[in-house]
Design an enzyme around this catalytic site. Sequence first.
Site, PDB file in Angstrom:
ATOM      1  N   HIS A  92       0.752  -1.308   0.135  1.00 32.63           N
ATOM      2  CA  HIS A  92      -0.026   0.036  -0.113  1.00 32.63           C
ATOM      3  C   HIS A  92       0.939   1.300   0.171  1.00 32.63           C
ATOM      4  O   HIS A  92       0.425   2.249  -0.210  1.00 32.63           O
ATOM      5  CB  HIS A  92      -1.034  -0.051   1.087  1.00 32.63           C
ATOM      6  N   ASP A 126       0.155  -7.652   1.307  1.00 31.60           N
ATOM      7  CA  ASP A 126       0.339  -6.083   1.334  1.00 31.60           C
ATOM      8  C   ASP A 126       2.097  -6.048   1.353  1.00 31.60           C
ATOM      9  O   ASP A 126       2.638  -5.805   2.335  1.00 31.60           O
ATOM     10  CB  ASP A 126      -0.097  -5.365   2.719  1.00 31.60           C
ATOM     11  N   SER A 152       4.172   2.332   8.165  1.00 26.71           N
ATOM     12  CA  SER A 152       4.063   1.305   7.154  1.00 26.71           C
ATOM     13  C   SER A 152       5.002   0.911   6.339  1.00 26.71           C
ATOM     14  O   SER A 152       5.852   2.091   5.861  1.00 26.71           O
ATOM     15  CB  SER A 152       3.006   1.693   6.459  1.00 26.71           C
ATOM     16  N   GLY A 153       5.275  -0.258   5.950  1.00 21.56           N
ATOM     17  CA  GLY A 153       6.536  -0.666   5.176  1.00 21.56           C
ATOM     18  C   GLY A 153       7.567  -1.036   5.995  1.00 21.56           C
ATOM     19  O   GLY A 153       8.642  -1.838   5.196  1.00 21.56           O
TER      20      GLY A 153
HETATM   21  N1  ARG Z   1      -1.247   1.748   7.516  1.00 21.20           N
HETATM   22  C1  ARG Z   1      -0.403   2.468   8.302  1.00 21.20           C
HETATM   23  C2  ARG Z   1       0.820   3.325   7.346  1.00 21.20           C
HETATM   24  O1  ARG Z   1       0.264   3.458   6.416  1.00 21.20           O
HETATM   25  C3  ARG Z   1       0.271   1.637   9.498  1.00 21.20           C
HETATM   26  C4  ARG Z   1      -0.501   1.577  10.607  1.00 21.20           C
HETATM   27  C5  ARG Z   1      -0.122   0.322  11.636  1.00 21.20           C
HETATM   28  N2  ARG Z   1      -1.252   0.403  12.520  1.00 21.20           N
HETATM   29  C6  ARG Z   1      -0.761  -0.170  13.663  1.00 21.20           C
HETATM   30  N3  ARG Z   1      -1.712  -0.018  14.535  1.00 21.20           N
HETATM   31  N4  ARG Z   1       0.279  -1.058  13.896  1.00 21.20           N
HETATM   32  O2  ARG Z   1       1.609   3.775   7.896  1.00 21.20           O
END
Ligand code: ARG
Length: 273
Positions: free
Chosen positions: A72, A119, A222-223
Site C-alpha cells: 500500500h 501487502d 508502514s512498510g
Molecule cells: N497503515 C499504516 C501506514 O500506512 C500503518 C498502520 C499500522 N497500525 C498499527 N496499529 N500498527 O503507515
Amino acid sequence: MLKLLMLALPLLSSLVHAAPGPAVPRGGIVGGQEAPRYRWPWQVSLRAYNIYWFHICGGSLIHPQWVLTAGHCVGPTIMNPNNIRVQLRKQNLYYHDHLLPVSQIITHPGFYTVQGGADIALIKLKNPVNITSYVRPVSLPPASETFPSGTSCWVTGWGDIGNNVSLPPPYPLKEVQVPIVENHLCDLKYHKHRSTGDNVLIIHDDMLCAGNEQSDSCQGDSGGPLVCRVRNTWLQAGVVSWGDGCAQPDRPGIYTRVTSYLDWIHRYVPKNS
Ligand code: ARG
C-alpha cells in the site's frame, strides 16, 4: 565569548526542545524510545515529491540493491520509479538527506487492499549501496519460522507517536518492543466490537500480529520492518501493514508475514550468499 556561546547553545536548544515531562519519550512509533544510532542499520525512509521529498513510508534493506516495503506504500496502481526516492538509515529524518534513485517498483500481484493481504512490495535501487556498520541488510527468516508469542520482536520507524499525533522535530528514528499475538487470538480480538461474522477471518495466514496498548506501530511506520531476535540473529518477521487505530485495546498492529512471501521475494532478489 565564543566559548561561552558554544557552552550555552546546547543548553538553550535543549530548553527549546524539552519534552513535556521526563517520563514522556519523544519520537515516532507508539511507546518505546529513540533508537540508538548503531541499531537497525537496515531501516530506510521512502520518499515521494510534493514541494519537497516527504516521508511516505518505512522500508528495509534486504540486499545491497533491494528494499522491502508494504504494497500500500507504492500500489496497487503502478507508480513510476522516478517518483520515489530512498533514504538509507538516518538518526533524524530530513537532516542532510541523501536520496537514492529507484529503477524498479514491484507490487505483489495479489495486493488490492490491506485487509485482503499480500501487502508487500519490492523496490530496486539504481545502484547497490555500500555496506557499512551503519547501513546493512537484514536477514530474511527460514520458511519454517513461526515467531511464536514470547519471541523478542521490535518495530522501528518515523511514524506517528499516537492516534493523529505526528513525530515532532528533530524526527528521531524510534524503536519499540512489541509482543507477538498469535493469529487465532488476534483474530478473536479483532472480532470484538465489530459486526464481522465469527466465521469470517480478519487476520489471514499471511498476516502476523504484534503490539498492545502501550506499544505499537502507527501511521507513517508502514512498510517498515518488524524484526525478531532468533538464535542470536535479527530476522525480519513482518512488514508494517495496518491496524484499527494505534495501540487501541484488542487491536494489535498487523504485519505482512514475511515467510509467506519468501518465494515471491526470491523470484527477484538474489539470496545473500
Ligand atoms: N497503515 C499504516 C501506514 O500506512 C500503518 C498502520 C499500522 N497500525 C498499527 N496499529 N500498527 O503507515
